[in-house]
Design a protein around this motif. Sequence first.
Motif, PDB file in Angstrom:
ATOM      1  N   HIS A   1      18.638   4.872  26.620  1.00  0.00           N
ATOM      2  CA  HIS A   1      19.212   5.205  27.925  1.00  0.00           C
ATOM      3  C   HIS A   1      20.176   4.089  28.316  1.00  0.00           C
ATOM      4  CE1 HIS A   1      19.526   7.194  31.742  1.00  0.00           C
ATOM      5  NE2 HIS A   1      19.482   6.011  32.305  1.00  0.00           N
ATOM      6  N   LEU A   2      21.442   4.409  28.402  1.00  0.00           N
ATOM      7  CA  LEU A   2      22.462   3.424  28.753  1.00  0.00           C
ATOM      8  C   LEU A   2      22.652   3.389  30.264  1.00  0.00           C
ATOM      9  CD1 LEU A   2      25.084   4.273  25.994  1.00  0.00           C
ATOM     10  CD2 LEU A   2      23.337   2.497  25.945  1.00  0.00           C
ATOM     11  N   VAL A   3      22.872   2.197  30.787  1.00  0.00           N
ATOM     12  CA  VAL A   3      23.087   2.005  32.212  1.00  0.00           C
ATOM     13  C   VAL A   3      24.498   1.486  32.406  1.00  0.00           C
ATOM     14  CG1 VAL A   3      22.329   0.746  34.249  1.00  0.00           C
ATOM     15  CG2 VAL A   3      20.652   1.481  32.571  1.00  0.00           C
TER      16      VAL A   3
ATOM     17  N   ASP B   1      24.775  14.080  34.019  1.00  0.00           N
ATOM     18  CA  ASP B   1      24.849  13.936  32.569  1.00  0.00           C
ATOM     19  C   ASP B   1      26.130  13.248  32.123  1.00  0.00           C
ATOM     20  OD1 ASP B   1      22.501  15.270  32.611  1.00  0.00           O
ATOM     21  OD2 ASP B   1      23.298  17.166  31.831  1.00  0.00           O
ATOM     22  N   SER B   2      27.178  13.351  32.915  1.00  0.00           N
ATOM     23  CA  SER B   2      28.459  12.759  32.538  1.00  0.00           C
ATOM     24  C   SER B   2      28.472  11.252  32.717  1.00  0.00           C
ATOM     25  CB  SER B   2      29.597  13.395  33.337  1.00  0.00           C
ATOM     26  OG  SER B   2      29.395  13.152  34.712  1.00  0.00           O
ATOM     27  N   GLY B   3      27.466  10.714  33.370  1.00  0.00           N
ATOM     28  CA  GLY B   3      27.360   9.266  33.533  1.00  0.00           C
ATOM     29  C   GLY B   3      27.818   8.818  34.905  1.00  0.00           C
ATOM     30  N   TRP B   4      27.046   7.941  35.505  1.00  0.00           N
ATOM     31  CA  TRP B   4      27.351   7.414  36.826  1.00  0.00           C
ATOM     32  C   TRP B   4      27.085   5.920  36.838  1.00  0.00           C
ATOM     33  CZ3 TRP B   4      29.311  10.258  40.866  1.00  0.00           C
ATOM     34  CH2 TRP B   4      29.374  11.635  40.655  1.00  0.00           C
TER      35      TRP B   4
ATOM     36  N   PRO C   1      40.877   2.386  26.925  1.00  0.00           N
ATOM     37  CA  PRO C   1      40.276   1.911  25.666  1.00  0.00           C
ATOM     38  C   PRO C   1      38.767   1.651  25.800  1.00  0.00           C
ATOM     39  CG  PRO C   1      42.311   0.741  26.079  1.00  0.00           C
ATOM     40  CD  PRO C   1      42.003   1.543  27.314  1.00  0.00           C
ATOM     41  N   GLN C   2      38.342   1.161  26.949  1.00  0.00           N
ATOM     42  CA  GLN C   2      36.912   0.924  27.160  1.00  0.00           C
ATOM     43  C   GLN C   2      36.144   2.246  27.211  1.00  0.00           C
ATOM     44  OE1 GLN C   2      37.028  -1.348  30.744  1.00  0.00           O
ATOM     45  NE2 GLN C   2      37.228  -3.300  29.654  1.00  0.00           N
ATOM     46  N   ALA C   3      36.722   3.244  27.844  1.00  0.00           N
ATOM     47  CA  ALA C   3      36.065   4.551  27.925  1.00  0.00           C
ATOM     48  C   ALA C   3      35.934   5.183  26.547  1.00  0.00           C
ATOM     49  CB  ALA C   3      36.840   5.470  28.866  1.00  0.00           C
ATOM     50  N   VAL C   4      36.980   5.086  25.745  1.00  0.00           N
ATOM     51  CA  VAL C   4      36.939   5.629  24.385  1.00  0.00           C
ATOM     52  C   VAL C   4      35.879   4.898  23.566  1.00  0.00           C
ATOM     53  CG1 VAL C   4      38.255   5.863  22.240  1.00  0.00           C
ATOM     54  CG2 VAL C   4      39.310   6.439  24.425  1.00  0.00           C
ATOM     55  N   ARG C   5      35.845   3.581  23.694  1.00  0.00           N
ATOM     56  CA  ARG C   5      34.847   2.779  22.972  1.00  0.00           C
ATOM     57  C   ARG C   5      33.435   3.169  23.400  1.00  0.00           C
ATOM     58  NH1 ARG C   5      33.563   0.008  18.601  1.00  0.00           N
ATOM     59  NH2 ARG C   5      32.311  -1.822  19.004  1.00  0.00           N
ATOM     60  N   MET C   6      33.218   3.370  24.679  1.00  0.00           N
ATOM     61  CA  MET C   6      31.902   3.741  25.178  1.00  0.00           C
ATOM     62  C   MET C   6      31.484   5.103  24.636  1.00  0.00           C
ATOM     63  SD  MET C   6      29.483   2.605  26.857  1.00  0.00           S
ATOM     64  CE  MET C   6      27.929   3.382  27.025  1.00  0.00           C
TER      65      MET C   6
ATOM     66  N   LYS D   1      28.235   5.752  22.366  1.00  0.00           N
ATOM     67  CA  LYS D   1      27.187   6.629  22.900  1.00  0.00           C
ATOM     68  C   LYS D   1      26.528   7.454  21.800  1.00  0.00           C
ATOM     69  CE  LYS D   1      27.551   7.959  27.691  1.00  0.00           C
ATOM     70  NZ  LYS D   1      28.067   8.934  28.627  1.00  0.00           N
ATOM     71  N   ARG D   2      27.305   7.875  20.815  1.00  0.00           N
ATOM     72  CA  ARG D   2      26.747   8.665  19.716  1.00  0.00           C
ATOM     73  C   ARG D   2      25.691   7.881  18.946  1.00  0.00           C
ATOM     74  NH1 ARG D   2      31.925  10.356  16.578  1.00  0.00           N
ATOM     75  NH2 ARG D   2      32.812   8.697  17.807  1.00  0.00           N
ATOM     76  N   TYR D   3      25.914   6.573  18.809  1.00  0.00           N
ATOM     77  CA  TYR D   3      25.000   5.753  18.025  1.00  0.00           C
ATOM     78  C   TYR D   3      23.806   5.260  18.829  1.00  0.00           C
ATOM     79  CZ  TYR D   3      28.743   5.995  14.712  1.00  0.00           C
ATOM     80  OH  TYR D   3      29.691   6.464  13.853  1.00  0.00           O
ATOM     81  N   PHE D   4      23.907   5.343  20.143  1.00  0.00           N
ATOM     82  CA  PHE D   4      22.812   4.935  21.014  1.00  0.00           C
ATOM     83  C   PHE D   4      22.233   6.131  21.753  1.00  0.00           C
ATOM     84  CE2 PHE D   4      25.462   0.998  20.984  1.00  0.00           C
ATOM     85  CZ  PHE D   4      24.569   0.214  20.274  1.00  0.00           C
TER      86      PHE D   4
END
Length: 122
Positions: free
Chosen positions: A19-21, A113-116, A3-8, A12-15
């Motif tokens: 740059h998200l960390v 790009d997939s996030g780390w 659920p957290q991954a889906v929410r993120m 992400k589309r709105y931000f």
Amino acid sequence: LAPQAVRMNYLKRYFAEMHLVEVWPKLSLYYLQKALKLSKREVLDYRNLEDGVGIRQKVVERLAEKSNVFIYERDMKKFVTNMSAFDSLLCAWVAMQFDLDRVVKFKSDLPLDSGWVQIPEL
């Protein structure tokens, strides 16, 4: 964590222009173990209800000392007694380290790009 991954992914589309960390507090604390002079047992037990308060106290004090960050006494109590506040402090500190370019550099051939998760260096 699904659920957290889906929410993120939704957020992400709105931000997109920001740059998200991404931070994982447990992993960050594990990497800070030697710099903060903590034992492996302390790192593993920092979320413990009984012994965790003393360990979190050590972490916050040493982190403030090493980073030259001032923390009010009332805030110190909140970080030590409230697990969410402690994790938030760790996440904010790692984000600050990211801005200062004091995080572990990943190999350039990884799909970044997939996030780390950002890992601090101290």
